[in-house]
Design a protein around this motif. Structure first.
Motif, PDB file in Angstrom:
ATOM      1  N   TYR A 187       8.489 -85.849 -19.563  1.00 48.32           N
ATOM      2  CA  TYR A 187       9.498 -86.141 -18.559  1.00 48.32           C
ATOM      3  C   TYR A 187       8.889 -86.689 -17.275  1.00 48.32           C
ATOM      4  N   ASN A 188       7.600 -86.978 -17.322  1.00 50.33           N
ATOM      5  CA  ASN A 188       6.950 -87.710 -16.237  1.00 50.33           C
ATOM      6  C   ASN A 188       6.026 -88.736 -16.884  1.00 50.33           C
ATOM      7  N   ASP A 189       5.722 -89.772 -16.156  1.00 51.69           N
ATOM      8  CA  ASP A 189       4.948 -90.873 -16.706  1.00 51.69           C
ATOM      9  C   ASP A 189       3.513 -90.455 -16.992  1.00 51.69           C
ATOM     10  N   GLN A 190       3.083 -90.601 -18.238  1.00 54.37           N
ATOM     11  CA  GLN A 190       1.717 -90.288 -18.642  1.00 54.37           C
ATOM     12  C   GLN A 190       1.193 -91.443 -19.491  1.00 54.37           C
ATOM     13  N   PRO A 191      -0.012 -91.927 -19.218  1.00 57.80           N
ATOM     14  CA  PRO A 191      -0.592 -92.960 -20.083  1.00 57.80           C
ATOM     15  C   PRO A 191      -0.792 -92.415 -21.501  1.00 57.80           C
ATOM     16  N   MET A 192      -0.807 -93.303 -22.477  1.00 62.54           N
ATOM     17  CA  MET A 192      -0.890 -92.893 -23.879  1.00 62.54           C
ATOM     18  C   MET A 192      -2.144 -92.068 -24.170  1.00 62.54           C
ATOM     19  N   ASP A 193      -3.290 -92.439 -23.608  1.00 59.43           N
ATOM     20  CA  ASP A 193      -4.507 -91.666 -23.862  1.00 59.43           C
ATOM     21  C   ASP A 193      -4.408 -90.259 -23.273  1.00 59.43           C
ATOM     22  N   ARG A 194      -3.749 -90.121 -22.134  1.00 59.84           N
ATOM     23  CA  ARG A 194      -3.532 -88.795 -21.531  1.00 59.84           C
ATOM     24  C   ARG A 194      -2.583 -87.967 -22.401  1.00 59.84           C
ATOM     25  N   GLN A 195      -1.549 -88.617 -22.953  1.00 60.04           N
ATOM     26  CA  GLN A 195      -0.622 -87.914 -23.843  1.00 60.04           C
ATOM     27  C   GLN A 195      -1.358 -87.354 -25.056  1.00 60.04           C
ATOM     28  N   LYS A 196      -2.242 -88.177 -25.642  1.00 64.75           N
ATOM     29  CA  LYS A 196      -3.013 -87.721 -26.802  1.00 64.75           C
ATOM     30  C   LYS A 196      -3.924 -86.560 -26.436  1.00 64.75           C
ATOM     31  N   HIS A 197      -4.555 -86.646 -25.267  1.00 61.99           N
ATOM     32  CA  HIS A 197      -5.434 -85.570 -24.811  1.00 61.99           C
ATOM     33  C   HIS A 197      -4.636 -84.278 -24.594  1.00 61.99           C
ATOM     34  N   ILE A 198      -3.477 -84.388 -23.974  1.00 60.66           N
ATOM     35  CA  ILE A 198      -2.630 -83.211 -23.739  1.00 60.66           C
ATOM     36  C   ILE A 198      -2.219 -82.584 -25.066  1.00 60.66           C
ATOM     37  N   LEU A 199      -1.770 -83.414 -25.999  1.00 65.24           N
ATOM     38  CA  LEU A 199      -1.346 -82.911 -27.307  1.00 65.24           C
ATOM     39  C   LEU A 199      -2.489 -82.181 -28.017  1.00 65.24           C
ATOM     40  N   GLN A 200      -3.656 -82.792 -28.057  1.00 62.09           N
ATOM     41  CA  GLN A 200      -4.805 -82.170 -28.730  1.00 62.09           C
ATOM     42  C   GLN A 200      -5.220 -80.869 -28.049  1.00 62.09           C
ATOM     43  N   SER A 201      -5.234 -80.862 -26.732  1.00 63.51           N
ATOM     44  CA  SER A 201      -5.640 -79.664 -25.994  1.00 63.51           C
ATOM     45  C   SER A 201      -4.659 -78.523 -26.198  1.00 63.51           C
ATOM     46  N   ILE A 202      -3.372 -78.832 -26.107  1.00 71.19           N
ATOM     47  CA  ILE A 202      -2.358 -77.789 -26.292  1.00 71.19           C
ATOM     48  C   ILE A 202      -2.392 -77.265 -27.722  1.00 71.19           C
ATOM     49  N   TYR A 203      -2.505 -78.161 -28.682  1.00 67.89           N
ATOM     50  CA  TYR A 203      -2.567 -77.715 -30.079  1.00 67.89           C
ATOM     51  C   TYR A 203      -3.768 -76.787 -30.296  1.00 67.89           C
ATOM     52  N   ARG A 204      -4.909 -77.163 -29.738  1.00 69.31           N
ATOM     53  CA  ARG A 204      -6.109 -76.330 -29.866  1.00 69.31           C
ATOM     54  C   ARG A 204      -5.869 -74.946 -29.262  1.00 69.31           C
ATOM     55  N   LEU A 205      -5.181 -74.904 -28.134  1.00 71.26           N
ATOM     56  CA  LEU A 205      -4.907 -73.614 -27.481  1.00 71.26           C
ATOM     57  C   LEU A 205      -3.991 -72.727 -28.321  1.00 71.26           C
ATOM     58  N   VAL A 206      -2.872 -73.284 -28.779  1.00 65.28           N
ATOM     59  CA  VAL A 206      -1.872 -72.444 -29.450  1.00 65.28           C
ATOM     60  C   VAL A 206      -2.221 -72.152 -30.905  1.00 65.28           C
TER      61      VAL A 206
END
Length: 149
Positions: A13-32
């Motif tokens: 819901y806020n502007d994120q570059p595609m590489d940042r989106q991938k990093h966020i997804l991978q980091s969150i998945y690793r955490l949970v």
């Protein structure tokens, strides 16, 4: 996100570059994914990812993780309830929702999420009202409505 870390529905819901989106997804998945469901709560914090005022709130159902990131203004239990309502509506629409439903019916899944959350703001948490709106839309689709044109 499925058990292998592939996003099946991803929305920022806020502007994120595609590489940042991938990093966020991978980091969150690793955490949970490394947390034991029976021993851990459904809340995680990662200040390096979002800063000190954000929480990761998730639920793991069968082969899917439903994950929301909220700021400090949101109630963690409220977001957990929101996830429960979202899954309940999906279950009602798809009769025991599974990963394939999210893939093959992505338009309907996105519409359901839009009925619950719009532009990052929670609109509705009553599952019955959400289901009614989904049924009305499905009825219009079947009638071939062109909205008066």
């Amino acid at each position: 996100v499925n058990n292998q870390g592939k996003a099946r529905l991803l929305r920022f819901y806020n502007d994120q570059p595609m590489d940042r989106q991938k990093h966020i997804l991978q980091s969150i998945y690793r955490l949970v994914s490394t947390r034991a469901d029976e021993n851990c709560c459904c809340f995680v914090e990662d200040e390096s990812l979002f800063g000190p005022d954000h929480k990761i709130i998730y639920r793991h159902f069968a082969t899917l993780y439903f994950i929301f990131v909220a700021d400090g203004a949101e109630s963690e239990l409220g977001v957990l309830d929101l996830i429960q309502v979202f899954v309940q509506v999906l279950d009602s629409c798809f009769e025991n929702v599974c990963e394939l439903d999210l893939i093959y019916h992505f338009d309907r899944v996105n519409y359901i999420l839009d009925e619950i959350v719009m532009a990052g703001m929670v609109l509705e948490t009553n599952a019955d009202l959400i289901l009614e709106a989904v049924k009305e839309t499905k009825k219009l689709e079947q009638e071939g409505s062109t909205f008066g044109f």
